[in-house]
Design an enzyme around this catalytic site. Sequence first.
Site, PDB file in Angstrom:
ATOM      1  N   ASP A  22       3.375  -3.846   7.935  1.00 57.71           N
ATOM      2  CA  ASP A  22       2.124  -3.119   7.732  1.00 57.71           C
ATOM      3  C   ASP A  22       1.003  -4.116   8.005  1.00 57.71           C
ATOM      4  OD1 ASP A  22      -0.257  -2.216   6.693  1.00 57.71           O
ATOM      5  OD2 ASP A  22       0.602  -1.434   4.838  1.00 57.71           O
ATOM      6  N   GLN A  82      -4.327  -4.995   7.342  1.00 60.41           N
ATOM      7  CA  GLN A  82      -5.338  -6.007   6.986  1.00 60.41           C
ATOM      8  C   GLN A  82      -5.194  -7.270   7.824  1.00 60.41           C
ATOM      9  OE1 GLN A  82      -7.775  -5.365   4.891  1.00 60.41           O
ATOM     10  NE2 GLN A  82      -6.971  -3.435   4.102  1.00 60.41           N
ATOM     11  N   CYS A 107      -4.739   2.112  -3.706  1.00 61.80           N
ATOM     12  CA  CYS A 107      -3.538   2.716  -3.092  1.00 61.80           C
ATOM     13  C   CYS A 107      -2.340   1.781  -3.239  1.00 61.80           C
ATOM     14  CB  CYS A 107      -3.769   3.059  -1.615  1.00 61.80           C
ATOM     15  SG  CYS A 107      -5.060   4.259  -1.364  1.00 61.80           S
ATOM     16  N   LYS A 150     -10.281  -1.052  10.666  1.00 65.14           N
ATOM     17  CA  LYS A 150     -10.315  -2.228   9.794  1.00 65.14           C
ATOM     18  C   LYS A 150     -10.577  -3.503  10.590  1.00 65.14           C
ATOM     19  CE  LYS A 150      -7.300  -0.144   6.378  1.00 65.14           C
ATOM     20  NZ  LYS A 150      -8.084   0.144   5.190  1.00 65.14           N
ATOM     21  N   HIS A 168       0.871  -1.180   0.000  1.00 67.33           N
ATOM     22  CA  HIS A 168       0.000   0.000   0.000  1.00 67.33           C
ATOM     23  C   HIS A 168       0.909   1.232   0.000  1.00 67.33           C
ATOM     24  CE1 HIS A 168      -2.811   2.925   1.882  1.00 67.33           C
ATOM     25  NE2 HIS A 168      -3.788   2.110   1.534  1.00 67.33           N
TER      26      HIS A 168
END
Length: 443
Positions: A238, A241, A402, A264, A161
């Site tokens: 990251d 998710q 993104c 999220k 992303h």
Amino acid sequence: MSPQPGSARGDPSQEKSPQPGSARGDPSQEKSARPRSTSGSILAKGSQPAWRDDFPLVVDTDVVYLDNAATTQKPRSVLAAIETYYETANANVHRAAHRLSDEATRAFEAARGTVAKRVNAAPEEVIWTRGTTEGINLAAAAYAPTVLQPGDRVLVTELEHHSNIVPWQVACQRAGATLAAAKVTPAGELDLDDFEAKLDGRTRIVAVSHVSNALGTVNDIPWVVARAKSVGATTVVDGAQGPAHLDIDVQALGCDFYAFSGHKMYGPTGIGALFGRRELLEAMPPWQTGGEMIERVRIEETTYAPLPFKFEAGTPNIAGAIGLAAAVDYLESLDGEAIRAHEADLLAYASASLSQIEGLEVVGTARVKGPVLSFLLDGTHPHDVGALLDQQAIAVRTGHHCAMPLMDAFGIPGTVRASFGLYNSRADVDALTQAVRKVRSML
Ligand code: PMP
């Protein structure tokens, strides 16, 4: 001095995120006490998961919401925890000598403890942020300058992303270092050979997503960490998710930093957390500065508060933290295995159903995937497909997600992306499939 997380003012390790006002009958406590499902069995076609009723917007809308990778809907217990906080305990934290401030501080620090426990970290290793983007920016702005020298390298992947690319680009520009990106395979998996080839002795930081928002690919983080460690590089994950779909254990993953977002994982927007290994956080200079993050200020010089407060300048998002802890409590009230089985079923069912449509190509067929299905319809632009699905009350995301370098690697402008949450059902997938068939017949 700011109170220690874990101090008598609200020991997060001792309490399971007591909500403010809980003694007065906190509705969040009642709602999150849903009995655990005892089986991981897959729901029959057309039936709805029991926990769907916990989400007022999902139940009340006629929209089939399949944009969960962008943000998730919120259960009643999260909404109630935020409302209860404002109705019963709103005050600034860590400051005043009065009872309300004490109560707000206790709930705020207990929330930190709840979130820390969920990812298997110590409370002082959990820094509140606005979300994943801010967490990665913190690491890139405060940690990277302490290790990057001219000629050094930061290694990311083509799957990332923009939030896990641009902060590293800026850090590299400032240090005279270079940014490299490991390639993806045609299936959308990390190309391990290319990763190893680009991981050289000058690599100081490796920044990789846990789960790709665009394709759903789940990266093998322990493998990435082991390879990074072999050249002495620090790892930043990251995790935007991750926590909605996987149990996150930062010790088992072995990473040095793990950034994630509340919104999220069924929590509120504007709150997230950055896990950082204690030794690294302690050695780092502060990032943002001002109130809350200090120990003693003189005009000549300032000494800083201990972890985690050193990285939390200004009044924090107190209600957000309490809401995120309520989301964690909610997830813990469910059977994680049953949720994972349900989401895996939705992905498999959707992949099989959509693949039958002529001219539809699934983009991203990694062996290990989160519940994300990206696709293209022959001869159409993703935006047109998205608009026509919207007319049929199907909410999906279209475009580059993104992740422009990833789209460039595939040579496509973008995809149509359906992403599932725990409240989705096979009936939702059927509605999507039917709507895509209709789009197909219109174009
Ligand atoms: N990384 C990934 C993989 C994401 O999916 C997102 C959100 N789409 C982000 C980073 C940024 O998260 P946030 O906007 O919550 O900061």
